[in-house]
Design an enzyme around this catalytic site. Structure first.
Site, mmCIF file in Angstrom:
data_model
loop_
_atom_site.group_PDB
_atom_site.id
_atom_site.type_symbol
_atom_site.label_atom_id
_atom_site.label_comp_id
_atom_site.label_asym_id
_atom_site.label_seq_id
_atom_site.Cartn_x
_atom_site.Cartn_y
_atom_site.Cartn_z
ATOM 1 N N ASN A 286 -10.468 2.920 3.189
ATOM 2 C CA ASN A 286 -10.044 2.510 1.842
ATOM 3 C C ASN A 286 -11.283 1.843 1.129
ATOM 4 O OD1 ASN A 286 -8.412 2.952 -0.626
ATOM 5 N ND2 ASN A 286 -8.407 0.923 -0.288
ATOM 6 N N TRP B 229 -21.157 12.400 -18.805
ATOM 7 C CA TRP B 229 -21.412 12.739 -17.416
ATOM 8 C C TRP B 229 -22.752 13.318 -17.216
ATOM 9 C CZ3 TRP B 229 -18.161 9.904 -14.601
ATOM 10 C CH2 TRP B 229 -16.934 9.692 -15.122
ATOM 11 N N TRP C 259 -9.035 8.514 -7.658
ATOM 12 C CA TRP C 259 -10.515 8.674 -8.495
ATOM 13 C C TRP C 259 -10.465 8.377 -9.692
ATOM 14 C CZ3 TRP C 259 -15.200 9.481 -6.707
ATOM 15 C CH2 TRP C 259 -15.394 9.978 -5.472
ATOM 16 N N GLU D 36 0.709 -1.292 0.010
ATOM 17 C CA GLU D 36 -0.029 -0.030 0.154
ATOM 18 C C GLU D 36 0.918 1.243 0.199
ATOM 19 O OE1 GLU D 36 -3.251 -0.321 -0.639
ATOM 20 O OE2 GLU D 36 -2.899 -2.323 -0.572
ATOM 21 N N TRP E 275 -16.048 12.342 -12.111
ATOM 22 C CA TRP E 275 -15.165 11.872 -10.999
ATOM 23 C C TRP E 275 -14.355 13.120 -10.391
ATOM 24 C CZ3 TRP E 275 -9.995 13.595 -11.668
ATOM 25 C CH2 TRP E 275 -9.396 13.540 -12.779
ATOM 26 N N TRP F 210 1.543 1.927 -3.364
ATOM 27 C CA TRP F 210 0.714 2.500 -4.347
ATOM 28 C C TRP F 210 0.619 3.949 -3.804
ATOM 29 C CZ3 TRP F 210 -2.750 1.364 -7.937
ATOM 30 C CH2 TRP F 210 -2.928 0.068 -8.262
HETATM 31 P P1 FAD Z 1 -3.305 1.932 5.383
HETATM 32 O O1 FAD Z 1 -4.087 0.822 4.649
HETATM 33 O O2 FAD Z 1 -2.712 1.743 6.560
HETATM 34 O O3 FAD Z 1 -2.153 1.955 4.390
HETATM 35 C C1 FAD Z 1 -0.710 2.590 4.697
HETATM 36 C C2 FAD Z 1 -0.707 3.933 3.720
HETATM 37 O O4 FAD Z 1 -0.285 3.547 2.501
HETATM 38 C C3 FAD Z 1 -1.505 4.885 3.610
HETATM 39 O O5 FAD Z 1 -1.415 5.822 4.786
HETATM 40 C C4 FAD Z 1 -1.316 5.415 2.259
HETATM 41 O O6 FAD Z 1 -0.208 6.544 2.494
HETATM 42 C C5 FAD Z 1 -0.910 4.471 1.554
HETATM 43 N N1 FAD Z 1 -1.934 3.972 0.878
HETATM 44 C C6 FAD Z 1 -3.023 2.981 1.085
HETATM 45 N N2 FAD Z 1 -3.915 2.577 0.037
HETATM 46 C C7 FAD Z 1 -3.445 3.480 -0.787
HETATM 47 C C8 FAD Z 1 -3.935 3.764 -2.203
HETATM 48 N N3 FAD Z 1 -4.913 3.126 -2.959
HETATM 49 N N4 FAD Z 1 -3.440 4.762 -3.007
HETATM 50 C C9 FAD Z 1 -2.459 5.424 -2.527
HETATM 51 N N5 FAD Z 1 -1.714 5.204 -1.215
HETATM 52 C C10 FAD Z 1 -2.276 4.417 -0.589
HETATM 53 N N6 FAD Z 1 -5.006 8.362 -0.034
HETATM 54 C C11 FAD Z 1 -4.592 9.323 0.559
HETATM 55 O O7 FAD Z 1 -3.455 9.655 1.205
HETATM 56 N N7 FAD Z 1 -4.958 10.743 0.258
HETATM 57 C C12 FAD Z 1 -6.091 10.942 -0.616
HETATM 58 O O8 FAD Z 1 -6.365 12.119 -0.935
HETATM 59 C C13 FAD Z 1 -6.503 9.723 -0.947
HETATM 60 N N8 FAD Z 1 -7.812 9.724 -1.514
HETATM 61 C C14 FAD Z 1 -8.665 8.478 -2.334
HETATM 62 C C15 FAD Z 1 -9.518 8.817 -2.986
HETATM 63 C C16 FAD Z 1 -10.314 7.649 -3.564
HETATM 64 C C17 FAD Z 1 -11.595 7.773 -4.142
HETATM 65 C C18 FAD Z 1 -9.694 6.410 -2.884
HETATM 66 C C19 FAD Z 1 -10.440 5.141 -3.397
HETATM 67 C C20 FAD Z 1 -8.549 6.324 -2.202
HETATM 68 C C21 FAD Z 1 -7.924 7.451 -1.936
HETATM 69 N N9 FAD Z 1 -6.722 7.281 -1.093
HETATM 70 C C22 FAD Z 1 -6.144 8.387 -0.736
HETATM 71 C C23 FAD Z 1 -6.057 5.950 -0.864
HETATM 72 C C24 FAD Z 1 -6.350 5.345 0.289
HETATM 73 O O9 FAD Z 1 -7.843 5.328 0.599
HETATM 74 C C25 FAD Z 1 -5.914 5.955 1.659
HETATM 75 O O10 FAD Z 1 -4.430 6.186 1.639
HETATM 76 C C26 FAD Z 1 -6.014 5.104 2.740
HETATM 77 O O11 FAD Z 1 -7.345 4.796 3.199
HETATM 78 C C27 FAD Z 1 -5.559 5.702 4.184
HETATM 79 O O12 FAD Z 1 -5.695 4.975 5.284
HETATM 80 P P2 FAD Z 1 -4.734 4.149 6.147
HETATM 81 O O13 FAD Z 1 -3.466 5.175 6.457
HETATM 82 O O14 FAD Z 1 -5.247 3.479 7.271
HETATM 83 O O15 FAD Z 1 -4.259 3.117 4.915
#
Ligand code: FAD
Length: 490
Positions: A355, A320, A396, A289, A373, A292
């Site tokens: 997420n 849209w 997005w 993650e 979006w 990502w």
């Molecule tokens: P954990 O599951 O603990 O993951 C650890 C770290 O990995 C996160 O803190 C984050 O930095 C990174 N990460 C995890 N999943 C993703 C992902 N899919 N893409 C990129 N990085 C990821 N994340 C943001 O940080 N900022 C945003 O503005 C953002 N907008 C999003 C919008 C949409 C529509 C979606 C579907 C996802 C978005 N995310 C965003 C990705 C993700 O949802 C969040 O990073 C995650 O939910 C943060 O929670 P966590 O720290 O507990 O994640």
């Protein structure tokens, strides 16, 4: 004023999205230079309008600066706060302090790249040395390249390539002291009006939920990471999709503001993996993650229009819908689909959303409602404490099916079955949508399917105490697939 030609001329440490002392390469280099240090934060007014920090980010920024300022004071240094155009503020502060050098950690937002290059050139011309570093990412976003020297468009090969690089450098320790530079005037943080509910902010205090859920700052980040590593990391691969459990790290806002860096997280997770055999799969899934996040920055670096422009050309013709009522219902969490409403309310109250639920609400907006979006991206930008240009835009576009390595457009999340699968006992929905909490599990994710008797027993009056679904998912799904057919070629 100090003579800039002497070794005692100070160095400015320009804090930006790196509000921490540990693993801060610019700070370490400033201290190693032997110069006294002037820590500076500039509230830029030169960020493009649409990407000025949203309300939730402004709240976080206030708290984080307060925490940083206290930490610096414990190190006998004072954080200088200034507002204005950074290109003007930096040379001005350099002149006021007689600074001979400026150190900063790089940003990767497209406007910041260009602006920072100009500031660097300007300062150098004035005889001020400038050095910049990477504190934000495991690797510079331009580092991984395909065999033919191109940027990656697909995550899996990108991630494999990243893992083949030498491991990221070990995180730097926090300095024991920060040698103090000259004292110059600073704004008062309270006067910046970043907090809602203050006279300057001119809006009511909506931040109670944020205060209850978060501890911004370097220490808060460290404590949250340690709690996650101790309790949830070993189960991450099983629980990361469950919004009813606190199974993810919630590091995202801390990472966004740079209160912790990805190299620190990487090292801490590796350390746990070395110590516990049973955590290998979970830790690998967690690091992926973080991968990502790196991929999102890679995409933003190579495609700087990612936050504004649909990545796949054929989607530029997508029909849209113009649906302000649908958009408002989605934003307020009153769509009649409990898992969607729970997510949107969690977001509004806490500044964060799980997420899995981000994917469900995102799919609902762009596919069930056919709303662009960019409307979702903008709402998230204003309400998320972790709103991040790269991750938000890439995610997005991913959910809309029009981004790099995106979910196929025809993969349309069913909000009922998603709710049943990932919130099986309904704890998440019951918490955020209390007006339907008394419904039995069987009907919780689709209240309109409950017999009248069951609804009455649960004190639910559909259309009154809780909305009827604003769209019929089956029909909305077909409408989305038909719209997709129109743009499929090209
Ligand atoms: P954990 O599951 O603990 O993951 C650890 C770290 O990995 C996160 O803190 C984050 O930095 C990174 N990460 C995890 N999943 C993703 C992902 N899919 N893409 C990129 N990085 C990821 N994340 C943001 O940080 N900022 C945003 O503005 C953002 N907008 C999003 C919008 C949409 C529509 C979606 C579907 C996802 C978005 N995310 C965003 C990705 C993700 O949802 C969040 O990073 C995650 O939910 C943060 O929670 P966590 O720290 O507990 O994640």
């Amino acid at each position: 004023m100090t003579d800039p030609r002497t070794a005692q001329a100070p160095a400015i440490l320009w804090f930006r999205s790196d509000l921490r002392l540990a693993d801060n390469p610019a700070l370490s280099a400033a201290i190693e230079s032997g110069r006294p240090v002037v820590p500076l934060f500039v509230l830029d007014d030169d960020t493009p309008g649409a990407w000025a920090p949203g309300g939730a980010q402004r709240w976080w920024l206030h708290q984080s600066l307060e925490a940083l300022s206290e930490t610096l004071q414990r190190h006998e240094a004072s954080l200088v706060l200034r507002t204005g155009n950074a290109a003007e503020v930096l040379p001005q502060v350099a002149q006021e302090t007689g600074a001979a050098a400026v150190y900063w950690n790089r940003l990767y937002e497209p406007w910041a790249n260009a602006r920072d290059a100009e500031i660097k050139a300007d300062l150098k011309q004035r005889g001020v040395q400038v050095e910049s570093f990477n504190a934000r990412l495991l690797f510079e976003p331009w580092t991984p390249k395909t065999g033919s020297g191109q940027p990656y468009k697909v995550f899996t090969p990108f991630w494999k390539a990243l893992q083949k690089l030498a491991p990221p450098p070990a995180p730097l320790p926090a300095p024991a002291t920060v040698p103090t530079g000259p004292t110059i005037k600073s704004d008062r943080l309270a006067d910046w009006g970043l907090l809602p509910g203050t006279p300057k902010a001119k809006e009511p205090d909506w931040a109670g939920g944020l205060r209850a859920h978060w501890t911004p700052g370097e220490q808060g980040a460290r404590e949250r990471l340690n709690a996650f590593l101790d309790t949830w990391l070993p189960h991450y691969d099983e629980t990361r999709n469950r919004p009813d459990k606190p199974g993810t790290s919630r590091m995202s806002p801390h990472l966004h503001f740079g209160e912790i860096g990805p190299r620190q997280i990487w090292a801490a997770v590796q350390h746990r993996m070395d110590a516990r055999n049973d955590a290998q799969n979970a830790a690998t899934a967690y690091l992926q993650e973080i991968g990502w996040r790196e991929f999102s920055y890679h995409l933003l670096y190579w495609w700087p229009s990612l936050p504004e422009e649909t990545w796949k050309d054929n989607f530029k013709r997508f029909p849209w819908a113009d649906d302000p009522d649908g958009l408002r219902a989605w934003q307020r969490g009153i769509t009649g689909y409990p898992i969607v409403d729970a997510g949107m309310r969690e977001l509004y109250r806490t500044g964060w959303m799980h997420n899995r639920v981000r994917m469900i609400v995102g799919s609902f907006l762009v596919k069930d409602l056919l709303i662009h979006w960019r409307e979702g991206e903008a709402w998230f930008w204003d309400t998320l404490v972790d709103a991040d240009l790269a991750s938000n835009a890439a995610s997005w576009q991913w959910i809309a099916g029009c981004g790099a390595d995106a979910a196929p457009y025809f993969r349309i999340f069913n909000p009922v079955t998603q709710g049943q699968k990932f919130d099986p006992e309904g704890a998440y929905v019951r918490h955020w949508v209390p007006e339907i909490a008394r419904l039995p599990d069987k009907y919780l994710h689709a209240p309109w399917t409950a017999p009248d008797r069951v609804l009455a027993d649960a004190r639910v009056r559909l259309g009154t105490t809780y909305p009827q679904p604003i769209v019929d998912h089956k029909a909305a799904r077909q409408r989305a697939l038909d719209a997709f057919q129109q743009i499929k070629q090209g």
